[in-house]
Design a protein around this motif. Structure first.
Motif, PDB file in Angstrom:
ATOM      1  N   MET A 118       2.558  -8.063   2.459  1.00 40.79           N
ATOM      2  CA  MET A 118       3.353  -7.022   2.255  1.00 40.79           C
ATOM      3  C   MET A 118       3.870  -6.186   3.380  1.00 40.79           C
ATOM      4  O   MET A 118       2.568  -5.692   3.843  1.00 40.79           O
ATOM      5  N   TYR A 158       4.787  -2.484   4.196  1.00 46.03           N
ATOM      6  CA  TYR A 158       5.175  -1.128   3.923  1.00 46.03           C
ATOM      7  C   TYR A 158       6.196  -0.309   4.796  1.00 46.03           C
ATOM      8  O   TYR A 158       6.328  -0.421   6.078  1.00 46.03           O
ATOM      9  N   GLN A 188       3.784   2.691  -2.543  1.00 47.23           N
ATOM     10  CA  GLN A 188       3.321   1.604  -2.757  1.00 47.23           C
ATOM     11  C   GLN A 188       1.821   1.612  -2.268  1.00 47.23           C
ATOM     12  O   GLN A 188       0.820   1.036  -2.753  1.00 47.23           O
ATOM     13  N   SER A 232      -5.597  -5.615   2.865  1.00 49.15           N
ATOM     14  CA  SER A 232      -4.741  -4.650   2.270  1.00 49.15           C
ATOM     15  C   SER A 232      -5.040  -3.075   3.022  1.00 49.15           C
ATOM     16  O   SER A 232      -4.198  -2.495   3.439  1.00 49.15           O
ATOM     17  N   SER A 289       3.405   6.388   1.302  1.00 48.85           N
ATOM     18  CA  SER A 289       4.518   5.699   0.419  1.00 48.85           C
ATOM     19  C   SER A 289       3.771   5.573  -0.848  1.00 48.85           C
ATOM     20  O   SER A 289       2.581   5.448  -1.221  1.00 48.85           O
ATOM     21  N   ASP A 296      -1.380   0.874  -4.386  1.00 48.05           N
ATOM     22  CA  ASP A 296      -2.533   0.287  -3.937  1.00 48.05           C
ATOM     23  C   ASP A 296      -4.010   0.722  -4.176  1.00 48.05           C
ATOM     24  O   ASP A 296      -4.792   0.197  -4.567  1.00 48.05           O
TER      25      ASP A 296
END
Length: 373
Positions: free
Chosen positions: A1, A3, A117, A54, A115, A121
């Motif tokens: 992913m 960001y 996200q 991550s 963010s 997380d």
């Protein structure tokens, strides 16, 4: 992913400093998870490596947000560096417990520069780490926890005894004698209590274990009366489930009789009347008693150390309080880590309890010495 970095105006010096700190922490946390993964195998290793990846994505987010202001690499926060030290030199149980607390207090949750996200997380990371830490706590020997609590009991009880008797105005030799007596009495009491507790638990489990020859009765039971179903119901099964399992067992017995298989040779023979919820494994009562004696005695020994070296009553009490305070903070911190709570607050709570007990017994000792005097 990947960001998305939201468009921003020219960052302020405060923002640049904060983002650089975030960048350093993310880089260090990624390295921390990789270090933990290096010592693991299988699923746990995969989970830790996924967490490291991550954190690396988070690192890239702040790197892109800083752009030309990224600057030279800087050191992460002291807390993150401490967790890295723990990961390199100690077991993952303590490190993950600390990480659980750190992840759940992520600054991104209230920071508009982060963010949504990344904030999400970090919340999920806290839950992942919580699960991994729980695994580690379950794998950790119960003897270690017993050691911590046993030593803590010895620390508090004998410090209170030593300080209390000191308050009554007796000599240093009398304090030492009392402290040694308290050590032996408390350690023997703890050992006897553990022996009785574990022995009683083993006897209760043995009373709940099926008779080893119970399976030999199955061929003689009345299939229609189905007494076997009552056995399963008594051991916790529902009525329908018990009846179905009993019918299955009778069918197996009939088949074995038809082919001439001896029940004692059947691999399922000893499982016909097993309890639905098998009892837990209990250790040796002698081992439990011995460990309780040693760890309680170890904790109780610390308050009398100054008097062994000839300290005066008051000086010895002051030194004992200092020594025991450090030990109480250590055991309290360990308990906090094992329970997934902030270790500092648990250390201070343990210190307050120990010093509170010592203060009360000191006042009682002073009052007793005044009355007797």
């Amino acid at each position: 992913m990947v960001y998305k970095v939201p468009p921003t105006t020219e960052p302020t010096p405060a923002q640049i400093s904060k983002w650089r700190r975030y960048l350093a922490n993310e880089r260090a946390e990624a390295a921390l998870y990789r270090e933990l993964a290096r010592k693991k195998t299988g699923e746990e290793r995969e989970i830790l490596m996924a967490l490291a990846e991550s954190e690396s994505r988070h690192e890239q987010f702040w790197r892109e947000k800083l752009g030309e202001y990224v600057g030279f690499p800087r050191n992460p926060d002291l807390t993150t560096r401490f967790m890295g030290f723990m990961a390199r030199h100690f077991g993952s149980v303590f490190t993950l417990a600390l990480m659980q607390t750190a992840e759940s207090r992520s600054p991104y949750i209230k920071d508009e520069d982060a963010s949504p996200q990344i904030a999400a997380d970090e919340r999920i990371h806290a839950e992942v780490v919580r699960g991994l830490a729980a695994r580690g706590r379950e794998q950790m020997s119960g003897g270690f926890r017993a050691a911590v609590f046993g030593a803590n009991d010895g620390l508090v009880s004998n410090l209170a005894l030593v300080v209390g008797i000191m308050g009554s105005g007796v000599s240093a030799n009398m304090i030492l004698l009392t402290g040694i007596s308290g050590l032996l009495a408390g350690a023997l009491s703890m050992a006897a209590g553990e022996y009785v507790s574990v022995s009683s638990q083993k006897e209760l489990l043995e009373a709940s274990t099926p008779h080893p020859k119970a399976h030999t009765l199955l061929p003689s039971l009345d299939v229609n009366a189905n007494e076997l179903a009552l056995v399963y119901r008594a051991r916790g099964m529902g009525e329908k489930e018990a009846v179905a399992k009993a019918k299955s067992e009778f069918s197996r017995v009939a088949l074995e009789q038809a082919i001439g298989l001896d029940r004692d040779d059947s691999p399922d023979a000893r499982h016909d009347v097993e309890p639905v919820n098998p009892g837990e494994v209990v250790g040796s009562p002698w081992t439990a008693a011995g460990s309780s004696f040693l760890f309680f005695a170890g904790g109780a020994f610390i308050p009398i150390v100054p008097y062994i070296f000839g300290a005066s009553p008051v000086l010895g009490a002051i030194i004992a309080v200092v020594l025991v305070s450090g030990a109480l903070m250590f055991t309290g911190g360990v308990v906090g880590v094992l329970s997934g709570k902030p270790p500092f607050s648990r250390a201070m709570r343990q210190l307050a309890i120990g010093l509170g007990a010592a203060g009360i017994t000191y006042l009682l000792g002073v009052a007793f010495g005044t009355v007797v005097g």
